[in-house]
Design a protein around this motif. Structure first.
Motif, PDB file in Angstrom:
ATOM      1  N   TYR A 161      21.414  39.390  33.378  1.00  0.00           N
ATOM      2  CA  TYR A 161      21.202  39.537  34.390  1.00  0.00           C
ATOM      3  C   TYR A 161      23.102  39.316  35.155  1.00  0.00           C
ATOM      4  N   SER A 162      23.756  40.201  35.946  1.00  0.00           N
ATOM      5  CA  SER A 162      25.190  40.282  36.404  1.00  0.00           C
ATOM      6  C   SER A 162      24.968  39.780  37.681  1.00  0.00           C
ATOM      7  N   LYS A 163      26.157  39.335  37.888  1.00  0.00           N
ATOM      8  CA  LYS A 163      26.193  38.704  38.968  1.00  0.00           C
ATOM      9  C   LYS A 163      26.210  39.679  40.707  1.00  0.00           C
ATOM     10  N   GLU A 164      26.598  41.015  39.790  1.00  0.00           N
ATOM     11  CA  GLU A 164      26.829  42.190  40.503  1.00  0.00           C
ATOM     12  C   GLU A 164      25.228  42.748  40.972  1.00  0.00           C
ATOM     13  N   GLY A 165      24.188  42.528  40.062  1.00  0.00           N
ATOM     14  CA  GLY A 165      22.702  42.852  40.617  1.00  0.00           C
ATOM     15  C   GLY A 165      22.472  43.821  39.013  1.00  0.00           C
ATOM     16  N   GLU A 166      22.941  44.366  37.907  1.00  0.00           N
ATOM     17  CA  GLU A 166      22.445  45.036  36.832  1.00  0.00           C
ATOM     18  C   GLU A 166      22.378  44.262  36.146  1.00  0.00           C
ATOM     19  N   VAL A 167      21.421  44.633  35.682  1.00  0.00           N
ATOM     20  CA  VAL A 167      20.704  44.344  34.235  1.00  0.00           C
ATOM     21  C   VAL A 167      20.421  44.597  33.316  1.00  0.00           C
ATOM     22  N   PHE A 168      21.470  44.006  31.905  1.00  0.00           N
ATOM     23  CA  PHE A 168      21.452  44.802  30.657  1.00  0.00           C
ATOM     24  C   PHE A 168      20.997  44.954  29.897  1.00  0.00           C
ATOM     25  N   ILE A 169      20.158  45.268  29.148  1.00  0.00           N
ATOM     26  CA  ILE A 169      19.020  45.344  28.484  1.00  0.00           C
ATOM     27  C   ILE A 169      19.827  45.339  26.203  1.00  0.00           C
ATOM     28  N   TRP A 170      19.527  44.231  25.547  1.00  0.00           N
ATOM     29  CA  TRP A 170      20.802  44.484  24.676  1.00  0.00           C
ATOM     30  C   TRP A 170      19.115  44.345  23.289  1.00  0.00           C
ATOM     31  N   ASP A 171      20.085  44.768  22.421  1.00  0.00           N
ATOM     32  CA  ASP A 171      18.744  45.019  20.938  1.00  0.00           C
ATOM     33  C   ASP A 171      19.222  43.476  20.635  1.00  0.00           C
ATOM     34  N   VAL A 172      18.339  42.602  20.182  1.00  0.00           N
ATOM     35  CA  VAL A 172      18.910  41.117  19.612  1.00  0.00           C
ATOM     36  C   VAL A 172      19.514  41.222  17.791  1.00  0.00           C
ATOM     37  N   ARG A 173      18.908  42.713  17.014  1.00  0.00           N
ATOM     38  CA  ARG A 173      18.870  42.521  15.370  1.00  0.00           C
ATOM     39  C   ARG A 173      20.857  43.263  15.264  1.00  0.00           C
ATOM     40  N   SER A 174      20.720  44.902  16.312  1.00  0.00           N
ATOM     41  CA  SER A 174      22.155  45.324  15.986  1.00  0.00           C
ATOM     42  C   SER A 174      22.860  44.761  17.689  1.00  0.00           C
ATOM     43  N   ARG A 175      22.515  44.192  18.472  1.00  0.00           N
ATOM     44  CA  ARG A 175      23.708  42.975  19.395  1.00  0.00           C
ATOM     45  C   ARG A 175      24.019  44.146  19.474  1.00  0.00           C
ATOM     46  N   LYS A 176      23.155  46.175  19.743  1.00  0.00           N
ATOM     47  CA  LYS A 176      23.765  46.581  21.273  1.00  0.00           C
ATOM     48  C   LYS A 176      22.728  46.874  22.486  1.00  0.00           C
ATOM     49  N   SER A 177      23.957  47.553  23.442  1.00  0.00           N
ATOM     50  CA  SER A 177      23.131  47.535  24.397  1.00  0.00           C
ATOM     51  C   SER A 177      22.102  48.858  24.704  1.00  0.00           C
ATOM     52  N   LEU A 178      20.989  48.611  24.407  1.00  0.00           N
ATOM     53  CA  LEU A 178      20.318  49.776  24.845  1.00  0.00           C
ATOM     54  C   LEU A 178      19.941  50.835  26.002  1.00  0.00           C
ATOM     55  N   HIS A 179      19.801  49.576  27.376  1.00  0.00           N
ATOM     56  CA  HIS A 179      19.528  50.003  28.481  1.00  0.00           C
ATOM     57  C   HIS A 179      20.299  49.160  29.637  1.00  0.00           C
ATOM     58  N   LYS A 180      20.665  49.988  30.392  1.00  0.00           N
ATOM     59  CA  LYS A 180      21.192  49.332  32.338  1.00  0.00           C
ATOM     60  C   LYS A 180      20.339  49.257  33.885  1.00  0.00           C
ATOM     61  N   PHE A 181      20.164  48.527  34.345  1.00  0.00           N
ATOM     62  CA  PHE A 181      19.451  49.511  35.286  1.00  0.00           C
ATOM     63  C   PHE A 181      20.074  48.612  36.499  1.00  0.00           C
ATOM     64  N   GLU A 182      20.430  49.024  37.539  1.00  0.00           N
ATOM     65  CA  GLU A 182      20.552  47.997  39.149  1.00  0.00           C
ATOM     66  C   GLU A 182      19.286  47.340  39.602  1.00  0.00           C
ATOM     67  N   ASP A 183      19.355  45.940  39.970  1.00  0.00           N
ATOM     68  CA  ASP A 183      18.102  45.733  41.020  1.00  0.00           C
ATOM     69  C   ASP A 183      18.478  45.684  41.836  1.00  0.00           C
ATOM     70  N   GLU A 184      17.309  45.989  42.870  1.00  0.00           N
ATOM     71  CA  GLU A 184      17.617  47.293  44.031  1.00  0.00           C
ATOM     72  C   GLU A 184      17.713  46.043  45.001  1.00  0.00           C
ATOM     73  N   GLY A 185      18.900  46.505  46.128  1.00  0.00           N
ATOM     74  CA  GLY A 185      18.931  46.063  46.996  1.00  0.00           C
ATOM     75  C   GLY A 185      20.011  44.304  46.341  1.00  0.00           C
ATOM     76  N   SER A 186      19.653  44.123  45.109  1.00  0.00           N
ATOM     77  CA  SER A 186      20.340  42.487  44.882  1.00  0.00           C
ATOM     78  C   SER A 186      21.853  42.624  45.056  1.00  0.00           C
ATOM     79  N   LEU A 187      21.715  41.448  46.251  1.00  0.00           N
ATOM     80  CA  LEU A 187      23.641  40.875  46.442  1.00  0.00           C
ATOM     81  C   LEU A 187      24.530  40.122  45.246  1.00  0.00           C
TER      82      LEU A 187
END
Length: 263
Positions: A161-187
């Protein structure tokens, strides 16, 4: 019930309270530079088992390893951390992790399968360490600053979870980013948790709003709709955690006294 640490109250703020994964033991740790273990016996007395003292090391966070044999503790202003081996009774300083250039190491997570330790660095860096050797396996990076992370119950993915309200989903095995989404209304993102049955993700922000999502929506959509938004905390939500059966979500704020809600 009496306070769990009745036998030895801390001389400063407590930052960690955690039950042992398999024994009737509770750990407390905090700014008075100590880690204490108490036996959870009954409603009248919880005898102190032991306390360890870390010289000039106010504790930021402490956690049991999954096998319950170690306690890992990070400090408020240190780039090193300590491992307390409960079997040997020894305190092992980890002065520097090779490949990790961080001024402070504070926040971390232990994977549910006991294989990994994730150090949350500054400037969006996430350092994945081997729990066995405490050596660096790989480093990942999110946009902005990472404030919180959580492993999925099977330890295959990491939600950051980033300070900017984005959530990154990582694959532990490959350490690659699978997806990213915005947390609604997060400041400003503050805390994140994944339920034990992998059905829900909870995101808590500085405004006190906690959004509850289904993991399916988190993995597919860039702007998922929360199945529930918990609005009634007026201060920043600094801790979210699910109970083991995914029936209750606890939401807490450290900004005011006794600010805990069970949903």
């Amino acid at each position: 019930c009496l306070p769990a640490n009745q036998e030895r109250f801390a001389n400063g703020k407590l930052v960690t309270v955690q039950f042992h994964p398999s024994a009737q033991v509770v750990m407390t740790a905090g700014h008075d530079r100590s880690v204490s273990l108490f036996q959870v016996k009954n409603f009248t007395l919880n005898p102190k088992i032991q306390s360890i003292y870390l010289e000039s090391f106010p504790i930021y966070k402490a956690r049991f390893s999954v096998d319950g044999e170690q306690v890992i503790a990070t400090g408020t202003h240190h780039s090193m951390f300590f491992v307390y081996d409960m079997m040997a009774g020894s305190i092992i300083p980890i002065p520097k992790v090779r490949g990790v250039e961080e001024k402070f190491l504070r926040n971390f997570e232990v994977s549910p399968d006991g294989s990994f330790m994730l150090l949350i660095g500054s400037s969006g860096y996430l350092h994945l360490l081997s729990m066995k050797t405490k050596e660096l396996i790989s480093t990942m990076k999110v946009n902005g600053r990472c404030t919180a992370s959580a492993f999925t119950p099977d330890s295959s993915k990491i939600y950051s979870y980033s300070k900017e309200g984005e959530v990154f989903i990582w694959d532990v095995r490959s350490r690659k980013s699978l997806h990213k989404f915005e947390d609604e209304g997060s400041l400003e993102g503050k805390c994140i948790a994944v339920s034990k049955n992998n059905q829900y993700v909870a995101c808590g922000s500085s405004s006190g709003v906690v959004n509850l999502y289904t993991t399916d929506a988190c993995l597919k959509e860039n702007h998922p709709k929360p199945v529930k938004a918990i609005m009634n905390l007026v201060t920043s939500a600094t801790c979210v955690t699910f109970n083991p059966t995914t029936e209750i979500l606890a939401v807490a704020s450290r900004d005011t006294d006794e600010a805990v809600k069970l949903v």
